[in-house]
Motif scaffolding. Structure first.
Motif, PDB file in Angstrom:
ATOM      1  N   GLY A  48       0.620  -1.084  -0.077  1.00 24.82           N
ATOM      2  CA  GLY A  48       0.023   0.019   0.025  1.00 24.82           C
ATOM      3  C   GLY A  48       0.877   1.311  -0.065  1.00 24.82           C
ATOM      4  N   VAL A  49       2.168   1.222   0.394  1.00 24.66           N
ATOM      5  CA  VAL A  49       2.857   2.328   0.504  1.00 24.66           C
ATOM      6  C   VAL A  49       3.051   3.031  -0.835  1.00 24.66           C
ATOM      7  CG1 VAL A  49       4.929   3.144   1.425  1.00 24.66           C
ATOM      8  CG2 VAL A  49       4.126   1.138   2.157  1.00 24.66           C
ATOM      9  N   ILE A  76       4.142   2.484   7.416  1.00 25.77           N
ATOM     10  CA  ILE A  76       5.551   2.432   7.105  1.00 25.77           C
ATOM     11  C   ILE A  76       5.761   3.934   6.993  1.00 25.77           C
ATOM     12  CG2 ILE A  76       5.581   2.592   4.694  1.00 25.77           C
ATOM     13  CD1 ILE A  76       7.973   0.678   4.969  1.00 25.77           C
ATOM     14  N   LEU A  77       5.004   4.710   6.527  1.00 26.70           N
ATOM     15  CA  LEU A  77       5.368   6.130   6.549  1.00 26.70           C
ATOM     16  C   LEU A  77       5.824   6.789   7.685  1.00 26.70           C
ATOM     17  CD1 LEU A  77       2.571   8.253   4.527  1.00 26.70           C
ATOM     18  CD2 LEU A  77       4.897   8.436   4.610  1.00 26.70           C
ATOM     19  N   GLY A 133       6.476  18.019   8.838  1.00 30.80           N
ATOM     20  CA  GLY A 133       7.251  18.759   7.909  1.00 30.80           C
ATOM     21  C   GLY A 133       7.198  20.310   7.901  1.00 30.80           C
ATOM     22  N   VAL A 149      -1.269   6.002  -1.098  1.00 28.77           N
ATOM     23  CA  VAL A 149       0.130   6.477   0.028  1.00 28.77           C
ATOM     24  C   VAL A 149      -0.577   5.532   1.312  1.00 28.77           C
ATOM     25  CG1 VAL A 149       0.705   8.477   1.118  1.00 28.77           C
ATOM     26  CG2 VAL A 149      -0.601   8.604  -0.906  1.00 28.77           C
ATOM     27  N   GLU A 150      -1.808   5.203   1.439  1.00 26.64           N
ATOM     28  CA  GLU A 150      -2.041   4.680   2.829  1.00 26.64           C
ATOM     29  C   GLU A 150      -2.072   2.914   2.774  1.00 26.64           C
ATOM     30  OE1 GLU A 150      -5.621   6.364   4.751  1.00 26.64           O
ATOM     31  OE2 GLU A 150      -5.470   7.618   2.945  1.00 26.64           O
ATOM     32  N   PRO A 151      -1.262   2.499   3.497  1.00 22.75           N
ATOM     33  CA  PRO A 151      -1.314   1.025   3.403  1.00 22.75           C
ATOM     34  C   PRO A 151      -2.580   0.505   3.987  1.00 22.75           C
ATOM     35  CG  PRO A 151       0.429   1.841   4.592  1.00 22.75           C
ATOM     36  CD  PRO A 151      -0.555   2.963   4.413  1.00 22.75           C
ATOM     37  N   ALA A 158      -2.460   1.761  -6.881  1.00 25.07           N
ATOM     38  CA  ALA A 158      -3.619   2.305  -6.828  1.00 25.07           C
ATOM     39  C   ALA A 158      -3.924   3.093  -8.106  1.00 25.07           C
ATOM     40  CB  ALA A 158      -3.652   3.267  -5.789  1.00 25.07           C
ATOM     41  N   LEU A 163       6.318  15.063   0.200  1.00 27.83           N
ATOM     42  CA  LEU A 163       6.195  15.302   1.427  1.00 27.83           C
ATOM     43  C   LEU A 163       7.441  15.325   2.351  1.00 27.83           C
ATOM     44  CD1 LEU A 163       3.303  12.759   2.665  1.00 27.83           C
ATOM     45  CD2 LEU A 163       3.329  15.334   2.576  1.00 27.83           C
ATOM     46  N   PRO A 200       1.959   4.477  -4.355  1.00 24.07           N
ATOM     47  CA  PRO A 200       0.515   4.840  -5.119  1.00 24.07           C
ATOM     48  C   PRO A 200       0.431   4.039  -6.187  1.00 24.07           C
ATOM     49  CG  PRO A 200       1.824   6.873  -4.229  1.00 24.07           C
ATOM     50  CD  PRO A 200       2.703   5.521  -4.054  1.00 24.07           C
ATOM     51  N   LEU A 252      -4.982   7.467  -3.004  1.00 23.94           N
ATOM     52  CA  LEU A 252      -5.406   6.329  -2.063  1.00 23.94           C
ATOM     53  C   LEU A 252      -3.957   5.422  -1.819  1.00 23.94           C
ATOM     54  CD1 LEU A 252      -8.177   4.634  -2.270  1.00 23.94           C
ATOM     55  CD2 LEU A 252      -7.341   3.238  -3.864  1.00 23.94           C
ATOM     56  N   ASP A 295      -2.436  15.932   2.211  1.00 22.14           N
ATOM     57  CA  ASP A 295      -1.561  16.433   2.928  1.00 22.14           C
ATOM     58  C   ASP A 295      -1.472  17.945   2.898  1.00 22.14           C
ATOM     59  OD1 ASP A 295      -1.209  15.954   0.117  1.00 22.14           O
ATOM     60  OD2 ASP A 295       0.981  16.866   0.446  1.00 22.14           O
ATOM     61  N   VAL A 309      -0.551  10.441   6.755  1.00 17.66           N
ATOM     62  CA  VAL A 309       0.146  11.461   5.779  1.00 17.66           C
ATOM     63  C   VAL A 309      -0.247  12.911   6.257  1.00 17.66           C
ATOM     64  CG1 VAL A 309      -0.558  12.447   3.434  1.00 17.66           C
ATOM     65  CG2 VAL A 309      -0.620   9.898   3.914  1.00 17.66           C
ATOM     66  N   VAL A 321       2.417  13.402   8.779  1.00 15.84           N
ATOM     67  CA  VAL A 321       3.982  13.489   8.261  1.00 15.84           C
ATOM     68  C   VAL A 321       4.067  15.103   7.558  1.00 15.84           C
ATOM     69  CG1 VAL A 321       5.381  12.696   6.232  1.00 15.84           C
ATOM     70  CG2 VAL A 321       4.397  11.147   7.433  1.00 15.84           C
ATOM     71  N   ALA A 322       3.057  15.480   6.943  1.00 17.09           N
ATOM     72  CA  ALA A 322       2.910  16.711   6.288  1.00 17.09           C
ATOM     73  C   ALA A 322       3.144  17.858   7.552  1.00 17.09           C
ATOM     74  CB  ALA A 322       1.636  17.019   5.566  1.00 17.09           C
ATOM     75  N   HIS A 333      11.462  16.948   3.051  1.00 19.94           N
ATOM     76  CA  HIS A 333      12.135  18.058   3.004  1.00 19.94           C
ATOM     77  C   HIS A 333      13.724  17.808   2.973  1.00 19.94           C
ATOM     78  CE1 HIS A 333       8.792  20.473   3.799  1.00 19.94           C
ATOM     79  NE2 HIS A 333       8.248  19.425   4.470  1.00 19.94           N
TER      80      HIS A 333
END
Lengths: 338, 338
Positions: free
Chosen positions: A76-77, B281-282, B259, B77-79, A82, A285, A79, B75, B226, B252, B255-256, A287
């Motif tokens: 899922g990590v 994992i993010l 930042g 991005v999220e596991p 998807a 996302l 994209p 979509l 984000d 997400v 994480v934003a 930096h």
DNA sequence: TGGAATTGATAAACCGGTATAGCTCCCGAA
DNA sequence: TTCGGGAGCTATACCGGTTTATCAATTCCA
């Protein structure tokens, strides 16, 4: 009436079942006037074909399958899937064909699924991803006579239809950009060595190195995990003559690599330039935001669906369609070396 | 023989088609000896049921559907979905039922899909996600008489079966932890206001605030992107009495937010503690790694599949199953306020 | 011992479409 | 005038299972 059948329509229109079938499928055998009348009645009764009945009669199920053989954890990590899925669906929806998705652990399980799908007539064709060198799925699918299209790699000796991107050109566009910035020590943190595209990228870098005057251009393979991406980065950055730029085969590994660099006090992009071989929200996302290779994954999927439908319609001709080259999106993680 | 049918088996066993059908489906009507013999022959001929034929006869298709109404962009991005899907499949595979997945743009399209699936008999039931307040899908599915199970929210007045987690308790476990660390100014960057779970989380925080002695505990809704997560964080951190801790409804956004904090020179966790309402994992890739609420999404999906199968088997009884509470995984992004 | 109930099996209908052989008109050409 | 042929439609077989009505053979019980 709960659910009208063509027999109901036939009764109401005063014609036979056959005539209704002809009319609804746009084939000759009825006059335009009758056809018109039948269509109108079908519309009024809000008739829809019973998928199973149609499948039984016409021996096609209007459904295609896609199996992803990766542990869900790593899935899922990105994209990538998807977008790919959405694209595939948009390509299929035009013909209102549905998609069966299955996530399995390994290739053995994947092949089992193909066997089952074939014997149970559950799909008209399948879409393959993550092609490996000497991929056993290719022969299996040919044996099962299941129409298939390969995403991201050529079917191999004209075996299966495919939709592919030029990994070679993609890798070249990255290293040429880095070389133009002045980098001569470029490392490549690659994916799983048995993937075809991994091989192509490695070869592209190796071939281009002399021409671009690269001092050193090692490709190091991983399992695509963030852990290995980080570990390899740590090793690379600990060398006395460390690279001034690293190309990562996935965005996740690139992010992990960035983390390692920051931890080690290596400034990005000052001391190290980073490029990811795949773009996503992840890269944005960060930096600094990561320079990455963006491709139109949605369109990729759409084209795969199209090619698959062509293949199902005419299994004899094998289509190999090349997709537009990905473009490099330059962000903050690349700069000339100090 | 290309593909054996029960007629072939019947011939070979010297019995009728009906007897073969009884034997293969484990229902009375044949003696044990005959059953044994038929099963062996079927095995030898490697017979598999033709899904369409079975669907037509038995009026069930051994297939369930799941529609996700979110732009594909947000979509992958999220596991979350990948895990959920795997879980659902593992719950279905026991009965070898297949899953149809569809990603659409909005709820209107989603409802269209349900109508089509119902009228074409393509699925035996569906799994619903992202339940909103006054969700139109609930009534629609009841009207279509399509068995369904809601993930992550109660079906509403006993309407649909559901598998749900206690968002209230989850939110409490987070804020109680933060309060115990000494935080009194806690902000909540929430998701879309029309999602039921968003509402429940907001309410939980508001109710708990006085008891925990929180000075200020605003919940600010977003679109889960984000961009909005970052914007709201910027606003919060610019206030004179800025929060010492922020709870984000998704990884997400967290994480934003991290930042933004780094950008503004707000140290994490020194000046600001950050908690994400979803783990992935993010959150682990970040520096500092984010404290997050982890839940067993795979199991969530598996249970949803089970409940759906129960509902299909017996549409009368509505199951509402509660899943284990998520646990807070403490990492580096939380600490006592300075 | 005879009639009822049970067991084990068969034949045929059925699910909702598609495909095809064949029938009836009607038109045009020989 | 007749015949060939195509358009338009019907009747029916068929796809591969499930399900039901039916029936013969056996068992059960009074």
């Amino acid at each position: 009436m709960a659910r009208p059948t063509i027999a109901d329509i036939a009764t109401r229109a005063g014609v036979s079942k056959g005539a209704v079938s002809f009319a609804l499928n746009g084939r000759p055998g009825v006059s335009d006037a009758t056809r018109e009348r039948i269509l109108k009645i079908a519309e009024q009764m809000s008739w829809r074909p019973h998928s199973a009945a149609r499948a039984l009669g016409a021996s096609r199920v209007d459904s295609v399958g896609m199996v992803i053989a990766r542990p869900a954890r790593t899935l899922g990590v990105e994209p990538f899937f998807a977008h790919l899925l959405s694209g595939v669906q948009s390509g299929l929806s035009a013909e209102s064909i549905s998609l069966q998705l299955l996530i399995v652990e390994d290739t053995a399980a994947e092949i089992e699924v193909y066997r089952r799908w074939a014997s149970e007539h559950r799909v008209d064709g399948v879409i393959l991803v993550d092609l490996t060198v000497k991929d056993p799925r290719v022969d299996e699918l040919k044996a099962l006579e299941l129409p298939a299209v390969v995403i991201g790699g050529r079917g191999g000796k004209g075996a299966l239809a495919s939709v592919w991107a030029d990994d070679r050109d993609a890798m070249l566009s990255i290293v040429e950009y880095l070389a133009a910035l002045g980098h001569r020590r470029i490392a490549h943190v690659a994916g799983t060595p048995n993937f075809q595209h991994t091989q192509r990228r490695i070869r592209a870098l190796r071939d281009a190195a002399p021409r671009l005057g690269l001092v050193d251009a090692p490709s190091l393979t991983t399992d695509f995990s963030d852990a290995e991406g980080a570990a390899i980065t740590r090793k690379l950055l600990s060398q006395s003559d460390r690279p001034t730029a690293i190309v990562y085969d996935s965005d996740v590994m690139a992010v992990a690599g960035l983390g390692v660099a920051m931890e080690m006090g290596v400034s990005v992009p000052g001391d190290l330039s980073i490029v990811a071989f795949d773009d996503s929200i992840l890269t944005q996302l960060m930096h600094p935001a990561l320079t990455a290779l963006s491709r139109d994954t949605f369109d990729f999927g759409r084209q795969a669906a199209e090619v698959l439908l062509e293949t199902i319609a005419d299994p004899a001709t094998v289509v190999n369609r090349r997709t537009p080259d990905p473009v490099l999106t330059v962000r903050e993680s690349t700069a000339p070396p100090r």
